[in-house]
Design an enzyme around this catalytic site. Structure first.
Site, PDB file in Angstrom:
ATOM      1  N   SER A  16     -28.071   8.955  -2.535  1.00  0.00           N
ATOM      2  CA  SER A  16     -26.953   8.044  -2.803  1.00  0.00           C
ATOM      3  C   SER A  16     -25.625   8.481  -2.211  1.00  0.00           C
ATOM      4  CB  SER A  16     -26.788   7.830  -4.304  1.00  0.00           C
ATOM      5  OG  SER A  16     -27.816   6.993  -4.758  1.00  0.00           O
ATOM      6  N   LYS A  37     -24.206   6.087   0.187  1.00  0.00           N
ATOM      7  CA  LYS A  37     -23.465   4.890  -0.236  1.00  0.00           C
ATOM      8  C   LYS A  37     -21.985   4.986   0.153  1.00  0.00           C
ATOM      9  CE  LYS A  37     -26.844   4.042  -3.876  1.00  0.00           C
ATOM     10  NZ  LYS A  37     -27.263   4.302  -5.258  1.00  0.00           N
ATOM     11  N   TYR A  51     -31.660  -0.088   3.061  1.00  0.00           N
ATOM     12  CA  TYR A  51     -31.309   0.730   1.894  1.00  0.00           C
ATOM     13  C   TYR A  51     -32.207   1.970   1.777  1.00  0.00           C
ATOM     14  CZ  TYR A  51     -30.677   2.364  -2.817  1.00  0.00           C
ATOM     15  OH  TYR A  51     -30.447   3.191  -3.902  1.00  0.00           O
ATOM     16  N   TYR A 107     -22.142   7.840 -11.566  1.00  0.00           N
ATOM     17  CA  TYR A 107     -22.780   6.924 -12.523  1.00  0.00           C
ATOM     18  C   TYR A 107     -22.234   7.102 -13.934  1.00  0.00           C
ATOM     19  CZ  TYR A 107     -25.571   7.301  -8.414  1.00  0.00           C
ATOM     20  OH  TYR A 107     -25.947   7.368  -7.109  1.00  0.00           O
ATOM     21  N   VAL A 160     -29.728  11.767  -5.651  1.00  0.00           N
ATOM     22  CA  VAL A 160     -30.847  12.378  -6.375  1.00  0.00           C
ATOM     23  C   VAL A 160     -31.595  13.426  -5.546  1.00  0.00           C
ATOM     24  CG1 VAL A 160     -31.190  10.528  -8.067  1.00  0.00           C
ATOM     25  CG2 VAL A 160     -32.444  10.461  -5.887  1.00  0.00           C
TER      26      VAL A 160
HETATM   27  N1  GLN Z   1     -32.980   6.332  -3.312  1.00  0.00           N
HETATM   28  C1  GLN Z   1     -32.559   6.508  -4.658  1.00  0.00           C
HETATM   29  C2  GLN Z   1     -32.894   5.290  -5.477  1.00  0.00           C
HETATM   30  O1  GLN Z   1     -32.755   4.236  -4.946  1.00  0.00           O
HETATM   31  C3  GLN Z   1     -31.080   6.768  -4.676  1.00  0.00           C
HETATM   32  C4  GLN Z   1     -30.547   6.974  -6.065  1.00  0.00           C
HETATM   33  C5  GLN Z   1     -29.562   8.105  -6.146  1.00  0.00           C
HETATM   34  O2  GLN Z   1     -29.475   8.979  -5.304  1.00  0.00           O
HETATM   35  N2  GLN Z   1     -28.853   8.139  -7.242  1.00  0.00           N
HETATM   36  O3  GLN Z   1     -33.303   5.340  -6.607  1.00  0.00           O
END
Ligand code: GLN
Length: 305
Positions: A63, A66, A187, A241, A259
Site C-alpha cells: 500500500s 498508493k 491495482y 488506516y 502489508v
Molecule cells: N495488496 C494489499 C491488499 O490489497 C495492500 C493492502 C496494504 O498494504 N495495506 O490487501
C-alpha cells in the site's frame, strides 16, 4: 545532525521486537517472507543518505504504492480527483466494505483499498499504458529501474476476493469508468512493486521538498507545494488506516504503510525515511517498524509538532 549512529542504534534495539506480529498470510507470496529482517534508510533534504540493517533488500511495497498512484493522478486531475474520493479517515480496516455501501461507492480516502482502486480507475482513463506509467514515474523518482514482482501480483489476483468485491461494488454505483478486471490488474500490480528502503526514502523525497523532484538537479517538480502538503495531511490522518491516531500520537509524522512491512515517513522540509520489518500488528502496519519510528523520533527529537 549525523543520523548514522541513530540508525545503527535503532537497528540494534529494534531487533528485540522482530518476533512481533504476523506476516501478511492472506497473500500467499508474502507468507513466505522471513520475519527476522529489518531495514531503515533516511534521506535529508540536502541529499545526505544513511542506512542500517537490510536497507538494500527489496520487498513488496504494497500500500505504499498508493502514495505514488495518488501523486500521479493528482498531477493530471488536480481537484477533479476529489469528486469520487473523500479525504476523511475511515476508522475501519484497510480492506473494509461496509462504509462503501453507506456512502454510495465513494471511498473515504485514497489510502484504503477502495480509494486506491478508484485512483487506479482514473489512471486507466488517463494513461494508454497505466502500469508502464507507474513504473516509469517511480523509477524516475528514485533513479533506479523499479519493476512489479510478477509472482506477488499473480498471488494477489488469485486471492484478492475482497478487492474484487470492492471494485465491483464501486462499479455498481457507477463510480468506476473502466472495466473492473483492467482496474484491478493495475491495482494488484502497483501493490506488487518491489523496492528497498533506500529507494523508497528517495522516491518519497518530493514530500519533504514542497513537491520538488527528490533528486533536484533541474528535474521538473513532481507536484505543486500545495499538492505535496495535501498528501502529507492525508498520510498523517489516513496513511496507517485505523491506527492513524496512534501513529500521530506516538510518532507524529505523516506515514504510509504497506502489508509487506514497509512504512515511509516524512518530516517536511527536513527528511524522508523508510523502515521495513515484515511482522504486522492487527491493524496491518509493521509492528517493529512502528517501534523503530518511535525510537528514531525519541533519539533525534524531530517532530512536525
Ligand atoms: N495488496 C494489499 C491488499 O490489497 C495492500 C493492502 C496494504 O498494504 N495495506 O490487501
Amino acid at each position: 545532525m549525523d543520523l548514522q549512529p541513530v540508525l545503527n542504534s535503532v537497528a540494534r534495539d529494534v531487533a528485540a521486537y522482530l518476533g512481533e506480529g504476523e506476516v501478511a498470510r492472506y497473500i500467499p507470496a508474502l507468507a513466505r517472507v522471513d520475519k527476522a529482517q529489518f531495514g531503515i534508510a533516511v534521506r535529508t533534504v540536502d541529499g545526505t543518505e544513511s542506512c542500517a540493517g537490510n536497507a538494500l533488500t527489496p520487498f513488496s511495497i504494497q500500500s505504499i504504492s498508493k502514495v505514488f498512484t495518488l501523486a500521479l493522478a493528482m498531477r493530471s486531475l488536480g481537484d477533479d480527483l476529489w469528486q469520487r474520493i473523500g479525504r476523511e479517515p475511515s476508522g475501519d480496516p484497510f480492506n473494509s466494505l461496509v462504509q462503501l455501501e453507506h456512502e454510495q461507492g465513494k471511498p473515504r480516502n485514497p489510502f484504503i483499498n477502495a480509494g486506491a482502486i478508484a485512483v487506479a480507475d482514473r489512471l486507466v482513463s488517463l494513461h494508454p499504458d497505466p502500469k508502464q506509467a507507474i513504473t516509469a514515474f517511480v523509477s524516475d523518482l528514485c533513479d533506479a529501474t523499479i519493476t512489479f514482482d510478477a509472482e506477488v501480483a499473480r498471488s494477489e489476483a488469485e486471492t484478492g476476493f475482497r478487492n474484487i468485491a470492492l471494485a465491483n461494488f464501486i462499479k455498481s454505483f457507477g463510480k468506476l469508468d473502466n472495466d473492473v478486471a483492467t482496474v484491478l490488474d493495475v491495482y494488484f500490480n502497483q501493490c506488487a512493486l518491489s523496492m528497498n528502503c533506500l529507494q523508497l526514502a528517495r522516491a518519497v523525497g518530493f514530500l519533504c521538498r514542497d513537491g520538488a523532484h527528490p533528486l533536484g538537479g533541474g528535474r521538473d517538480a513532481v507536484l505543486t507545494s500545495r499538492q505535496a502538503r495535501r498528501i502529507n495531511a492525508l498520510m498523517l490522518t489516513c496513511g496507517t488506516y485505523d491506527a492513524a491516531g496512534e501513529f500521530a500520537f506516538r510518532i507524529g509524522m505523516p506515514c504510509k504503510s504497506g502489508v509487506g512491512g514497509g512504512i515511509v515517513a516524512v518530516l517536511p522540509d527536513q527528511l524522508t525515511l523508510c523502515v521495513w520489518a515484515p511482522g504486522l500488528s492487527a491493524s496491518g502496519n509493521s509492528a517493529a517498524g512502528m517501534r523503530a519510528l518511535e525510537l528514531f523520533i525519541e533519539r533525534t527529537g524531530l517532530s512536525i509538532f
